[in-house]
Design an enzyme around this catalytic site. Structure first.
Site, PDB file in Angstrom:
ATOM      1  N   GLU A 154       0.828  -1.209   0.000  1.00 21.02           N
ATOM      2  CA  GLU A 154       0.000   0.000   0.000  1.00 21.02           C
ATOM      3  C   GLU A 154       0.861   1.256   0.000  1.00 21.02           C
ATOM      4  OE1 GLU A 154      -2.743  -0.829  -1.048  1.00 21.02           O
ATOM      5  OE2 GLU A 154      -4.177  -0.279   0.515  1.00 21.02           O
ATOM      6  N   THR A 206      -5.990  10.631  -6.661  1.00 20.06           N
ATOM      7  CA  THR A 206      -5.627  10.438  -5.254  1.00 20.06           C
ATOM      8  C   THR A 206      -5.125  11.754  -4.655  1.00 20.06           C
ATOM      9  OG1 THR A 206      -4.972   8.220  -5.872  1.00 20.06           O
ATOM     10  CG2 THR A 206      -4.309   8.954  -3.692  1.00 20.06           C
TER      11      THR A 206
END
Lengths: 306, 306
Positions: free
Chosen positions: B128, B181
């Site tokens: 991640e 994002t």
């Protein structure tokens, strides 16, 4: 039933990570109250033993709470209240909440219980408004529902009772230090870093899970306050020493009870809670500060008939 | 065992009031992955079907997660990974987390399970970190543990699995809108009002209680996000219409899945979840925006062998 005698428990609000939402109910400390029906309508505070508090109903938290209740029900009679005030006002363990909660509980009983305990919390909050300027429920909720309670929110208002693990005991020390409510409030910053809020709500969510699963290790790891404790602890000399002493004696965690100056600790088992009491007491003995100290199981019932 | 085939589930992070801490695991959407032992040490991503993603292990979330795991264990062989990528990257339902979680789960199995699922979460977080710049666990935790999960905190790191009520179904709609994002992050304010934080943690504590007591009404009353949803929803055209449509169709609540643009709704029962899907789909049909939509039970297991 024309008369009722009650035990009105002390409570711990906030419980570290649950600022303004969590509370728990104590069993070994509380006021006693007698409520009698009287022919005249309304409320009369006829006697307060142990503290110098106003007898006029409109200026007394118990009176105000009952008046709020009486607005929502028809009666042909009134209520006379006697309070034996054993919880010191300003100690941080819900002194005003105990009076407000006990009064509405007793009056509701004498009226044949038209209201649920949750509804009584809303009336008792009106007493809290008199005492502190804002209608908050974090002490009256545990006083009325017992156990660990959550004030889920105010708009709309909702309180709920959480599960209470069987082996939790509380230690509460009240060092005789005055913390003015105005000071306890003024140190609270109105904006907080999102990062700290996330840590806080991670701990609170973990704590609620720990209550349901009776996971004492997890409970201990969640008993942290990232936000309010660092702001308020400077008002309580010896706080961090007492906290460390509690931890060293085996407590699951400890923190400021309500807005202080009382400090609570939670432990697994009564034996540990007693050791913790001894250790916390030593700190204030060394400081030369007088204190009261209590060890209590969690009262899962709330206000009780005597 | 020399080869393993896996289902790597999609996940919903945040779940309204649980920003950065709550997550849940889906059952109807996910990647498929095959992992084989190979004679050379290390990791090789040999094939990715369905998406154009890097095959170099150091640039691939699955590769990076496995490399993190392999730092903590001695092996005489390596692993070859094939991914059938069915979750679209950037959809907000844990595409990178599914790859990272599946890869470490599979490698751990082929190694004879030296690590717990909780420990695997820490390795998967490294994937991640590659995908988003920060090692966060709110998607990899539900992908690996299943059900509803809580990231209790990062210092020290702790994740836990909460109770999942049996009748909860999720509806997830992915409108084909790009949310960068960087934008999803830049709209988040780093300081928040304490008042809103208190509302948020009251709701989160209530939600955790609702999970354990299987109280669907309470769950519904807690599915609110005071803080992040108002900041991020402007990035998702139609969000409030879809949310309202879900509510009108009987959903317990809905919100942004992760950082969006997917929108999730939770319902009691599959029938309602299907009605909710139809209602949310209508909104984006009217908008002329393409979408994918899924109805899923909660996957209480996490990554599964196929």
């Amino acid at each position: 039933m024309n008369e009722i005698k009650l035990f009105c428990p002390a409570t711990i609000a906030n419980v570290s990570c649950g600022f303004d939402v969590l509370g728990l109910c104590l069993d070994s400390t509380g006021d006693e109250m007698t409520i009698r029906k009287m022919p005249e309508k309304g409320v009369r505070i006829s006697k307060i033993i142990g503290q110098d508090l106003p007898l006029e109903a409109e200026k007394n938290v118990a009176g105000v709470a009952v008046l709020a209740l009486l607005k929502e029900v028809e009666t042909t009679f009134g209520f006379e209240i006697e309070i034996n005030k054993k919880i010191k006002p300003g100690s941080g363990i819900g002194s005003s909440a105990a009076s407000a909660a006990g009064a509405v509980f007793g009056v509701n009983k004498l009226l044949g219980e038209p209201f649920s305990r949750e509804k009584l919390v809303e009336f008792a909050m009106m007493g809290e408004e008199l005492a502190s300027g804002a209608p908050h429920a974090d002490n009256v909720a545990p006083a009325l529902l017992g156990g660990f309670t959550l004030v889920k929110g105010y708009e709309p208002f909702e309180v709920l009772k959480l599960h209470t693990p069987k082996e939790i005991f509380a230690t509460v020390i009240h060092p005789q230090i005055e913390v003015k409510t105005a000071d306890a409030r003024s140190v609270i910053k109105q904006n907080i870093p999102l990062k700290k809020a996330i840590i806080q709500w991670g701990n609170l969510a973990g704590l609620v899970s720990a209550l349901y699963t009776e996971d004492y290790g997890l409970l201990s790891r969640c008993l942290h306050d990232e936000i309010v404790e660092p702001m308020r602890s400077p008002l309580i000399p010896g706080f961090y020493k007492a906290k460390q002493a509690a931890k060293d004696a085996g407590a699951l965690g400890s923190g400021i009870s309500g807005s202080g100056p009382s400090i609570f600790a939670l432990s697994k088992g009564e034996e540990t809670a007693k050791k913790v009491a001894k250790a916390m007491a030593e700190v204030y003995k060394d400081f030369g500060v007088d204190y009261d100290i209590h060890v209590s199981k969690i009262n899962t019932e709330g206000v009780k008939e005597l």
